[in-house]
Write a protein that holds these residues in place. Structure first.
Motif, PDB file in Angstrom:
ATOM      1  N   SER A   1       0.854  -1.180   0.000  1.00 44.45           N
ATOM      2  CA  SER A   1       0.000   0.000   0.000  1.00 44.45           C
ATOM      3  C   SER A   1       0.890   1.229   0.000  1.00 44.45           C
ATOM      4  O   SER A   1       2.092   1.139   0.244  1.00 44.45           O
ATOM      5  CB  SER A   1      -0.928   0.011   1.223  1.00 44.45           C
ATOM      6  N   GLY A   2       0.264   2.379  -0.268  1.00 51.46           N
ATOM      7  CA  GLY A   2       0.996   3.639  -0.191  1.00 51.46           C
ATOM      8  C   GLY A   2       1.378   4.248  -1.524  1.00 51.46           C
ATOM      9  O   GLY A   2       1.919   5.356  -1.553  1.00 51.46           O
ATOM     10  N   GLY A   3       1.117   3.546  -2.612  1.00 45.54           N
ATOM     11  CA  GLY A   3       1.439   4.124  -3.901  1.00 45.54           C
ATOM     12  C   GLY A   3       0.497   5.256  -4.251  1.00 45.54           C
ATOM     13  O   GLY A   3      -0.486   5.516  -3.557  1.00 45.54           O
ATOM     14  N   GLY A   4       0.820   5.952  -5.339  1.00 44.38           N
ATOM     15  CA  GLY A   4      -0.040   7.047  -5.776  1.00 44.38           C
ATOM     16  C   GLY A   4       0.676   7.960  -6.734  1.00 44.38           C
ATOM     17  O   GLY A   4       1.724   7.617  -7.286  1.00 44.38           O
TER      18      GLY A   4
ATOM     19  N   TYR B   1       5.639  -0.988  -7.916  1.00 40.72           N
ATOM     20  CA  TYR B   1       6.561  -1.435  -6.877  1.00 40.72           C
ATOM     21  C   TYR B   1       5.967  -2.658  -6.181  1.00 40.72           C
ATOM     22  O   TYR B   1       4.818  -2.627  -5.744  1.00 40.72           O
ATOM     23  CB  TYR B   1       6.784  -0.323  -5.861  1.00 40.72           C
ATOM     24  N   SER B   2       6.793  -3.687  -6.058  1.00 40.47           N
ATOM     25  CA  SER B   2       6.346  -4.927  -5.427  1.00 40.47           C
ATOM     26  C   SER B   2       7.310  -5.331  -4.319  1.00 40.47           C
ATOM     27  O   SER B   2       8.524  -5.182  -4.477  1.00 40.47           O
ATOM     28  CB  SER B   2       6.289  -6.061  -6.450  1.00 40.47           C
ATOM     29  N   CYS B   3       6.746  -5.849  -3.249  1.00 40.54           N
ATOM     30  CA  CYS B   3       7.615  -6.394  -2.213  1.00 40.54           C
ATOM     31  C   CYS B   3       7.771  -7.894  -2.422  1.00 40.54           C
ATOM     32  O   CYS B   3       6.904  -8.544  -3.016  1.00 40.54           O
ATOM     33  CB  CYS B   3       7.099  -6.085  -0.816  1.00 40.54           C
ATOM     34  N   ALA B   4       8.882  -8.408  -1.951  1.00 37.62           N
ATOM     35  CA  ALA B   4       9.225  -9.807  -2.165  1.00 37.62           C
ATOM     36  C   ALA B   4       9.785 -10.394  -0.877  1.00 37.62           C
ATOM     37  O   ALA B   4      10.408  -9.691  -0.084  1.00 37.62           O
ATOM     38  CB  ALA B   4      10.238  -9.930  -3.289  1.00 37.62           C
ATOM     39  N   PHE B   5       9.595 -11.686  -0.727  1.00 39.33           N
ATOM     40  CA  PHE B   5       9.858 -12.368   0.548  1.00 39.33           C
ATOM     41  C   PHE B   5      10.652 -13.637   0.278  1.00 39.33           C
ATOM     42  O   PHE B   5      10.268 -14.429  -0.593  1.00 39.33           O
ATOM     43  CB  PHE B   5       8.491 -12.699   1.146  1.00 39.33           C
ATOM     44  N   ARG B   6      11.757 -13.831   0.997  1.00 36.67           N
ATOM     45  CA  ARG B   6      12.529 -15.065   0.882  1.00 36.67           C
ATOM     46  C   ARG B   6      12.031 -16.052   1.932  1.00 36.67           C
ATOM     47  O   ARG B   6      11.988 -15.707   3.112  1.00 36.67           O
ATOM     48  CB  ARG B   6      14.014 -14.812   1.105  1.00 36.67           C
ATOM     49  N   ARG B   7      11.726 -17.251   1.548  1.00 39.32           N
ATOM     50  CA  ARG B   7      11.140 -18.180   2.500  1.00 39.32           C
ATOM     51  C   ARG B   7      12.183 -18.917   3.333  1.00 39.32           C
ATOM     52  O   ARG B   7      11.819 -19.587   4.307  1.00 39.32           O
ATOM     53  CB  ARG B   7      10.253 -19.199   1.795  1.00 39.32           C
TER      54      ARG B   7
ATOM     55  N   TYR C   1       7.890 -15.303  -2.590  1.00 40.25           N
ATOM     56  CA  TYR C   1       6.540 -14.749  -2.528  1.00 40.25           C
ATOM     57  C   TYR C   1       6.590 -13.279  -2.924  1.00 40.25           C
ATOM     58  O   TYR C   1       7.522 -12.565  -2.563  1.00 40.25           O
ATOM     59  CB  TYR C   1       5.957 -14.890  -1.120  1.00 40.25           C
ATOM     60  N   TRP C   2       5.534 -12.888  -3.626  1.00 41.21           N
ATOM     61  CA  TRP C   2       5.463 -11.531  -4.145  1.00 41.21           C
ATOM     62  C   TRP C   2       4.094 -10.932  -3.860  1.00 41.21           C
ATOM     63  O   TRP C   2       3.078 -11.632  -3.891  1.00 41.21           O
ATOM     64  CB  TRP C   2       5.687 -11.523  -5.666  1.00 41.21           C
ATOM     65  N   GLY C   3       4.102  -9.639  -3.622  1.00 38.88           N
ATOM     66  CA  GLY C   3       2.842  -8.933  -3.524  1.00 38.88           C
ATOM     67  C   GLY C   3       2.321  -8.589  -4.903  1.00 38.88           C
ATOM     68  O   GLY C   3       2.995  -8.800  -5.918  1.00 38.88           O
ATOM     69  N   GLN C   4       1.123  -8.042  -4.932  1.00 34.20           N
ATOM     70  CA  GLN C   4       0.480  -7.677  -6.204  1.00 34.20           C
ATOM     71  C   GLN C   4       1.090  -6.434  -6.828  1.00 34.20           C
ATOM     72  O   GLN C   4       0.986  -6.228  -8.031  1.00 34.20           O
ATOM     73  CB  GLN C   4      -1.021  -7.435  -5.975  1.00 34.20           C
ATOM     74  N   GLY C   5       1.690  -5.613  -6.007  1.00 36.56           N
ATOM     75  CA  GLY C   5       2.304  -4.400  -6.505  1.00 36.56           C
ATOM     76  C   GLY C   5       1.435  -3.178  -6.273  1.00 36.56           C
ATOM     77  O   GLY C   5       0.203  -3.272  -6.189  1.00 36.56           O
ATOM     78  N   THR C   6       2.089  -2.043  -6.192  1.00 30.89           N
ATOM     79  CA  THR C   6       1.392  -0.773  -6.044  1.00 30.89           C
ATOM     80  C   THR C   6       2.008   0.231  -7.017  1.00 30.89           C
ATOM     81  O   THR C   6       3.233   0.304  -7.149  1.00 30.89           O
ATOM     82  CB  THR C   6       1.445  -0.270  -4.586  1.00 30.89           C
ATOM     83  N   GLN C   7       1.161   0.976  -7.691  1.00 31.28           N
ATOM     84  CA  GLN C   7       1.627   1.911  -8.710  1.00 31.28           C
ATOM     85  C   GLN C   7       2.129   3.204  -8.071  1.00 31.28           C
ATOM     86  O   GLN C   7       1.439   3.805  -7.245  1.00 31.28           O
ATOM     87  CB  GLN C   7       0.499   2.227  -9.690  1.00 31.28           C
ATOM     88  N   VAL C   8       3.305   3.609  -8.493  1.00 37.73           N
ATOM     89  CA  VAL C   8       3.859   4.908  -8.122  1.00 37.73           C
ATOM     90  C   VAL C   8       4.052   5.703  -9.408  1.00 37.73           C
ATOM     91  O   VAL C   8       4.721   5.228 -10.333  1.00 37.73           O
ATOM     92  CB  VAL C   8       5.193   4.764  -7.372  1.00 37.73           C
ATOM     93  N   THR C   9       3.463   6.879  -9.454  1.00 40.60           N
ATOM     94  CA  THR C   9       3.589   7.739 -10.625  1.00 40.60           C
ATOM     95  C   THR C   9       4.124   9.085 -10.185  1.00 40.60           C
ATOM     96  O   THR C   9       3.548   9.728  -9.299  1.00 40.60           O
ATOM     97  CB  THR C   9       2.234   7.921 -11.325  1.00 40.60           C
TER      98      THR C   9
END
Length: 126
Positions: A7-10, A94-100, A115-123
């Motif tokens: 979250s937090g993109g925009g 922007y996507s966050c990623a996780f090492r298991r 594991y990856w998140g869906q991503g959030t758009q930053v413009t």
């Protein structure tokens, strides 16, 4: 299984700031390293920043060094990316990623993340 949610993109003007958050569920957060990557259409995913499981080690891509700061709050199962002095070229998903694997550091190679998140758009507008 790990679920990640960014979250937090925009939309922000050049020179402005944004803070991205990535919440993780499903694992004991403090044992795992995480990273942020970004991608624009037609380009490969680019490493932005990583943080070790302990939070004591961080790293940044050359294009964001000195402008972005990564941190994690293990109590909240959340990793943050504070972005300052934003430029139009920072525009991306922007996507966050996780090492298991537990207790290993972060890397800049997206293939090391499970594991990856869906991503959030930053413009960033000029």
């Amino acid at each position: 299984q790990v679920q990640l949610e960014e979250s937090g993109g925009g939309l922000v003007q050049a020179g402005g700031s944004l803070r991205l958050s990535c919440g993780a569920s499903g694992r004991t957060f403090s044992r795992y390293s995480m990273a942020w990557f970004r991608q624009t259409p037609g380009k490969e995913r680019e490493f932005v920043s990583g943080i070790s499981w302990s939070g004591r080690s961080t790293g940044y891509g050359n294009s964001v060094k000195g402008r972005f700061t990564i941190s994690k709050d293990n109590a909240k199962n959340t990793v943050y990316l504070q972005m300052s002095s934003l430029k139009p070229e920072d525009t991306a998903v922007y996507s966050c990623a996780f090492r298991r694997t537990t207790y290993v550091g972060f890397t800049s190679d997206m293939r090391d993340y499970d594991y990856w998140g869906q991503g959030t758009q930053v413009t960033v507008s000029s």
